[in-house]
Design a protein around this motif. Sequence first.
Motif, mmCIF file in Angstrom:
data_model
loop_
_atom_site.group_PDB
_atom_site.id
_atom_site.type_symbol
_atom_site.label_atom_id
_atom_site.label_comp_id
_atom_site.label_asym_id
_atom_site.label_seq_id
_atom_site.Cartn_x
_atom_site.Cartn_y
_atom_site.Cartn_z
ATOM 1 N N GLU A 1 0.913 -1.292 0.099
ATOM 2 C CA GLU A 1 -0.036 0.016 -0.075
ATOM 3 C C GLU A 1 0.860 1.147 0.078
ATOM 4 N N VAL A 2 0.387 2.286 -0.654
ATOM 5 C CA VAL A 2 1.208 3.556 -0.657
ATOM 6 C C VAL A 2 0.165 4.774 -0.370
ATOM 7 N N ILE A 3 0.459 5.709 0.154
ATOM 8 C CA ILE A 3 -0.026 6.892 0.275
ATOM 9 C C ILE A 3 0.570 8.025 -0.349
ATOM 10 N N LEU A 4 0.210 8.734 -1.331
ATOM 11 C CA LEU A 4 0.735 9.930 -1.881
ATOM 12 C C LEU A 4 0.022 11.053 -0.860
ATOM 13 N N ARG A 5 0.685 12.155 -0.656
ATOM 14 C CA ARG A 5 0.053 13.396 0.157
ATOM 15 C C ARG A 5 0.306 14.653 -0.876
ATOM 16 N N CYS A 6 -0.495 15.528 -0.444
ATOM 17 C CA CYS A 6 -0.676 16.726 -1.218
ATOM 18 C C CYS A 6 -1.119 17.699 -0.332
ATOM 19 N N VAL A 7 -0.650 18.945 -0.214
ATOM 20 C CA VAL A 7 -1.219 20.113 0.520
ATOM 21 C C VAL A 7 -1.576 21.201 -0.734
ATOM 22 N N PRO A 8 -3.053 21.066 -0.924
ATOM 23 C CA PRO A 8 -3.536 22.012 -1.905
ATOM 24 C C PRO A 8 -3.346 23.577 -1.369
ATOM 25 N N ILE A 9 -3.586 24.541 -2.219
ATOM 26 C CA ILE A 9 -3.617 25.918 -1.927
ATOM 27 C C ILE A 9 -4.872 26.148 -0.938
ATOM 28 N N SER A 10 -4.364 26.835 0.091
ATOM 29 C CA SER A 10 -5.522 27.116 1.451
ATOM 30 C C SER A 10 -6.874 27.336 1.075
ATOM 31 N N ASN A 11 -7.125 28.274 -0.028
ATOM 32 C CA ASN A 11 -8.398 28.831 -0.037
ATOM 33 C C ASN A 11 -9.112 27.953 -1.122
ATOM 34 N N HIS A 12 -8.475 26.953 -1.843
ATOM 35 C CA HIS A 12 -9.241 26.296 -2.802
ATOM 36 C C HIS A 12 -10.153 25.030 -2.284
ATOM 37 N N LEU A 13 -11.052 24.836 -3.071
ATOM 38 C CA LEU A 13 -12.099 23.847 -2.810
ATOM 39 C C LEU A 13 -12.367 22.409 -3.427
ATOM 40 N N TYR A 14 -11.551 22.666 -4.683
ATOM 41 C CA TYR A 14 -11.629 21.440 -5.245
ATOM 42 C C TYR A 14 -10.205 20.897 -5.569
ATOM 43 N N PHE A 15 -10.382 19.436 -5.619
ATOM 44 C CA PHE A 15 -8.974 18.903 -5.418
ATOM 45 C C PHE A 15 -8.822 17.531 -6.473
ATOM 46 N N TYR A 16 -7.905 17.425 -6.980
ATOM 47 C CA TYR A 16 -7.805 16.458 -8.129
ATOM 48 C C TYR A 16 -6.616 15.656 -8.149
ATOM 49 N N TRP A 17 -6.498 14.428 -8.648
ATOM 50 C CA TRP A 17 -5.354 13.633 -9.116
ATOM 51 C C TRP A 17 -5.153 13.325 -10.463
ATOM 52 N N TYR A 18 -3.986 13.453 -10.961
ATOM 53 C CA TYR A 18 -3.764 13.003 -12.164
ATOM 54 C C TYR A 18 -2.674 12.112 -12.103
ATOM 55 N N ARG A 19 -2.313 11.178 -13.458
ATOM 56 C CA ARG A 19 -1.180 10.441 -13.408
ATOM 57 C C ARG A 19 -0.565 10.470 -14.759
ATOM 58 N N GLN A 20 0.800 10.187 -14.851
ATOM 59 C CA GLN A 20 1.308 10.505 -16.201
ATOM 60 C C GLN A 20 2.143 9.027 -16.116
ATOM 61 N N ILE A 21 1.942 8.115 -16.736
ATOM 62 C CA ILE A 21 2.870 6.991 -17.102
ATOM 63 C C ILE A 21 3.891 7.353 -17.933
ATOM 64 N N LEU A 22 5.320 7.065 -17.765
ATOM 65 C CA LEU A 22 6.520 7.540 -18.536
ATOM 66 C C LEU A 22 6.061 7.362 -20.013
ATOM 67 N N GLY A 23 6.280 8.608 -20.545
ATOM 68 C CA GLY A 23 6.197 8.388 -22.075
ATOM 69 C C GLY A 23 4.678 8.896 -22.596
ATOM 70 N N GLN A 24 3.768 8.756 -21.710
ATOM 71 C CA GLN A 24 2.495 8.956 -22.249
ATOM 72 C C GLN A 24 1.712 10.164 -21.693
ATOM 73 N N LYS A 25 0.489 10.475 -22.084
ATOM 74 C CA LYS A 25 -0.106 11.787 -21.520
ATOM 75 C C LYS A 25 -0.797 11.792 -20.126
ATOM 76 N N VAL A 26 -0.870 12.860 -19.834
ATOM 77 C CA VAL A 26 -1.429 12.918 -18.199
ATOM 78 C C VAL A 26 -2.721 12.596 -18.468
ATOM 79 N N GLU A 27 -3.227 11.801 -17.192
ATOM 80 C CA GLU A 27 -4.631 11.280 -17.233
ATOM 81 C C GLU A 27 -5.179 11.720 -16.106
ATOM 82 N N PHE A 28 -6.438 12.146 -16.065
ATOM 83 C CA PHE A 28 -7.326 12.394 -14.911
ATOM 84 C C PHE A 28 -7.565 11.188 -14.218
ATOM 85 N N LEU A 29 -7.563 11.164 -12.725
ATOM 86 C CA LEU A 29 -7.926 10.016 -12.027
ATOM 87 C C LEU A 29 -9.233 10.480 -11.138
#
Lengths: 110, 116
Positions: B18-46
């Motif tokens: 199991e892995v946990i990836l951590r993020c601290v968004p900008i403080s007054n933001h309300l919407y949060f997102y994760w995307y991933r980019q496999i090496l050599g491929q495009k950025v994909e919405f998660l």
Amino acid sequence: AQSVTQLDSHVSVSEGTPVLLRCNYSSSYSPSLFWYVQHPNKGLQLLLKYTSAATLVKGINGFEAEFKKSETSFHLTKPSAHMSDAAEYFCVVSEYKLIFGTGTRLQVFP
Amino acid sequence: EPEVTQTPSHQVTQMGQEVILRCVPISNHLYFYWYRQILGQKVEFLVSFYNNEISEKSEIFDDQFSVERPDGSNFTLKIRSTKLEDSAMYFCASSEASGRESYEQYFGPGTRLTVT
């Protein structure tokens, strides 16, 4: 569904010459379009965005893009390339989530 | 200037862990997102997250993935049992609001996940 197509996977230019990175979009309504840049080992930085206001959009570092509805295009241009412009550039359409193109790697030669 | 931060910058894990990836968004933001980019491929919405619940997820975001905002500042992505194909750069992003009308998403520098 919306999508973007980046027509060139690699573009090479000499320093001081113009840059053209091509992007075509597909959308059933008026889209919001963006260009993001990714320098090696860095995150994604917004260059510019189009949101149905002026069709010619100016961004950071001298880049600009023109929204052409008749051609469904949103090409990115810069009059004079700099070595620091070498990076990966992504054309993006917004549908709440961001939908990325496959990217164009820009190389700048001295 | 406020920015999105992500930790760690690089995570190496063994398949099945199991892995946990951590993020601290900008403080007054309300919407949060994760995307991933496999090496050599495009950025994909998660996944997108608002008001403590998932607002949209892609077909990639299966039962192995989960997101959480455990406190007022962190936003995490958990992968329960990692597979080799989960190796990618994972980007967190946040925005003030959402919608077609171009609320800019600010991206973090990414976490490179390597599954061995």
